[in-house]
Design a protein around this motif. Structure first.
Motif, PDB file in Angstrom:
ATOM      1  N   CYS A   1     -26.086  39.071 -50.015  1.00 15.59           N
ATOM      2  CA  CYS A   1     -26.075  39.126 -48.550  1.00 15.59           C
ATOM      3  C   CYS A   1     -24.659  39.267 -48.012  1.00 15.59           C
ATOM      4  O   CYS A   1     -24.478  39.478 -46.811  1.00 15.59           O
ATOM      5  CB  CYS A   1     -26.731  37.875 -47.970  1.00 15.59           C
ATOM      6  SG  CYS A   1     -25.761  36.373 -48.195  1.00 15.59           S
TER       7      CYS A   1
ATOM      8  N   GLY B   1     -31.938  30.498 -49.035  1.00 14.03           N
ATOM      9  CA  GLY B   1     -30.987  31.013 -50.019  1.00 14.03           C
ATOM     10  C   GLY B   1     -29.627  31.348 -49.441  1.00 14.03           C
ATOM     11  O   GLY B   1     -28.630  31.345 -50.164  1.00 14.03           O
ATOM     12  N   HIS B   2     -29.574  31.638 -48.140  1.00 16.25           N
ATOM     13  CA  HIS B   2     -28.308  32.095 -47.576  1.00 16.25           C
ATOM     14  C   HIS B   2     -27.620  31.028 -46.726  1.00 16.25           C
ATOM     15  O   HIS B   2     -26.753  31.328 -45.907  1.00 16.25           O
ATOM     16  CB  HIS B   2     -28.524  33.404 -46.822  1.00 16.25           C
ATOM     17  CG  HIS B   2     -29.217  34.419 -47.688  1.00 16.25           C
ATOM     18  ND1 HIS B   2     -28.657  34.856 -48.881  1.00 16.25           N
ATOM     19  CD2 HIS B   2     -30.437  34.994 -47.602  1.00 16.25           C
ATOM     20  CE1 HIS B   2     -29.513  35.673 -49.472  1.00 16.25           C
ATOM     21  NE2 HIS B   2     -30.594  35.785 -48.730  1.00 16.25           N
TER      22      HIS B   2
ATOM     23  N   CYS C   1     -22.918  36.498 -53.177  1.00 13.75           N
ATOM     24  CA  CYS C   1     -24.354  36.711 -52.953  1.00 13.75           C
ATOM     25  C   CYS C   1     -24.545  38.133 -52.446  1.00 13.75           C
ATOM     26  O   CYS C   1     -23.647  38.691 -51.796  1.00 13.75           O
ATOM     27  CB  CYS C   1     -24.888  35.714 -51.935  1.00 13.75           C
ATOM     28  SG  CYS C   1     -26.671  35.872 -51.656  1.00 13.75           S
TER      29      CYS C   1
ATOM     30  N   ASP D   1     -23.254  30.625 -51.029  1.00 20.54           N
ATOM     31  CA  ASP D   1     -24.505  30.102 -50.459  1.00 20.54           C
ATOM     32  C   ASP D   1     -25.413  29.633 -51.602  1.00 20.54           C
ATOM     33  O   ASP D   1     -25.055  29.737 -52.782  1.00 20.54           O
ATOM     34  CB  ASP D   1     -25.175  31.121 -49.515  1.00 20.54           C
ATOM     35  CG  ASP D   1     -25.580  32.418 -50.196  1.00 20.54           C
ATOM     36  OD1 ASP D   1     -25.600  32.458 -51.438  1.00 20.54           O
ATOM     37  OD2 ASP D   1     -25.881  33.388 -49.477  1.00 20.54           O
TER      38      ASP D   1
HETATM   39 ZN   LIG Z   1     -26.842  35.016 -49.605  1.00 20.70          ZN
END
Ligand SMILES: [Zn+2]
Length: 334
Positions: free
Chosen positions: A192, A171-172, A190, A197
């Motif tokens: 994160c 996912g990242h 996101c 991403d």
């Molecule tokens: Zn992410």
């Protein structure tokens, strides 16, 4: 006969399977679910897990004492050995979960060996084994699209866990999102901290936060206009399944993001295939076929000899528990 259990602990439910390691046969048919009560903290939740395991064993005509080892999977963030992040997590909000050793706690409670995987890795391991078998060492990359985006990488038959437990965090991985038609002006965030991403486009969170506001204004009078964002986001998949043009725009953007991600992975791993799973593709066969066609349409031209295999995750709702059980066999059954 060695029986192992696969336990998939989610935010609201625990899902079980039992696996006869000698025959490779799963002994619980369909979904065997028990409320997780994770909001009440580790002590109550571990008791719930143990109670549900008794129920699952009963359904298979066994005693809980027949179970020799456990595979456990949960959403992260957690260490490779199942210690939940000290910063907390979306699915484990009770303060006592912070830094809790979930694997060790469950092993102590059940008095059996427990191995831990994150939920994306567990589903990836199941999907890989179901599609490619365990005889020939194959390589696959899985993407599981839910609230966030999880997954896993299996190289030559072995799950890539990573030094810190973050292997296969698909996912990242950043993707060149500005090359997706219609998203040129976006800066998709996101959780994160990255921009653009895979999870920032290809998740339920991305629909709520970014894609729905982005596409909805182009469709005046759309039924989701004025609907609360969280409630509207969960309706997009159903609308797409019924052919709603705005909802199809959203899923086309997600499919094209997946196409770009898959292209990167082709060049890194030259894998045997890809698996796509999660709530996004728990839909009609027509929608699932359309989605895979759109993933292919979103990819740059491939080398002639790299004929891509893109599969949808089998047994989506039990994939995590099945993968966790497979990992328990790998680790604990000689
Ligand atoms: Zn992410």
């Amino acid at each position: 006969m060695a029986i192992v259990a696969g336990i998939d602990l989610g935010g609201t439910a625990v899902n079980y399977t039992l696996l006869d390691s000698a025959s490779g046969r799963f002994l619980v048919e369909g979904l065997c679910e028990h409320p997780a009560l994770s909001t009440q903290g580790p002590d109550v939740c571990l008791t719930q897990i143990a109670d549900g395991l008794d129920v699952a064993a009963g359904r298979a005509g066994l005693q809980a004492s027949d179970i020799t080892a456990i595979g456990l999977d949960t959403p992260g963030p957690a260490s490779a050995d199942g210690v939940l992040s000290a910063k907390g997590s979306t699915n484990f909000v009770h303060p006592a979960w912070a830094g809790f050793d979930l694997r060790g706690g469950l092993a102590a409670r059940l008095q059996r060996p427990v191995v831990y995987l994150n939920d994306g890795n567990a589903a990836a391991l199941w999907g890989h084994t179901a599609i490619f078998g365990s005889e020939r060492p194959a390589t696959s990359i899985s993407v599981i699209i839910g609230t966030g985006t999880g997954g896993g990488v299996v190289v030559d038959g072995r799950m890539v866990g990573g030094r810190h437990g973050f292997g296969g965090e698909v996912g990242h991985v950043l993707i060149p999102w500005r090359s997706i038609a219609g998203l040129e002006e976006l800066r998709p965030p996101c959780n994160c901290g990255r921009t653009g991403d895979l999870e920032s486009i290809c998740s339920l969170t991305a629909i709520r936060r970014t894609l729905l506001p982005h596409f909805l204004w182009r469709y005046p009078g759309h039924p989701l206009e004025g609907v609360d964002a969280a409630a509207a986001a969960v309706r997009v998949r159903g609308l797409a399944d019924r052919g709603d043009p705005m909802a199809l725009d959203i899923f086309r953007a997600q499919a094209h993001a997946l196409g770009l991600f898959i292209d990167q992975m082709v060049n890194l791993f030259d894998p045997d295939g890809f698996l796509i799973g999660g709530g996004a593709v728990e839909a009609s066969q027509t929608f699932r076929d359309w989605f895979v066609t759109e993933i292919r349409a979103g990819m740059p031209v491939q080398r002639e000899e790299q004929v891509l295999r893109i599969e949808l995750m089998p047994d989506g709702d039990t994939a995590g528990a099945r993968g966790a059980a497979l990992e328990a066999v790998r680790v604990f059954v000689p």
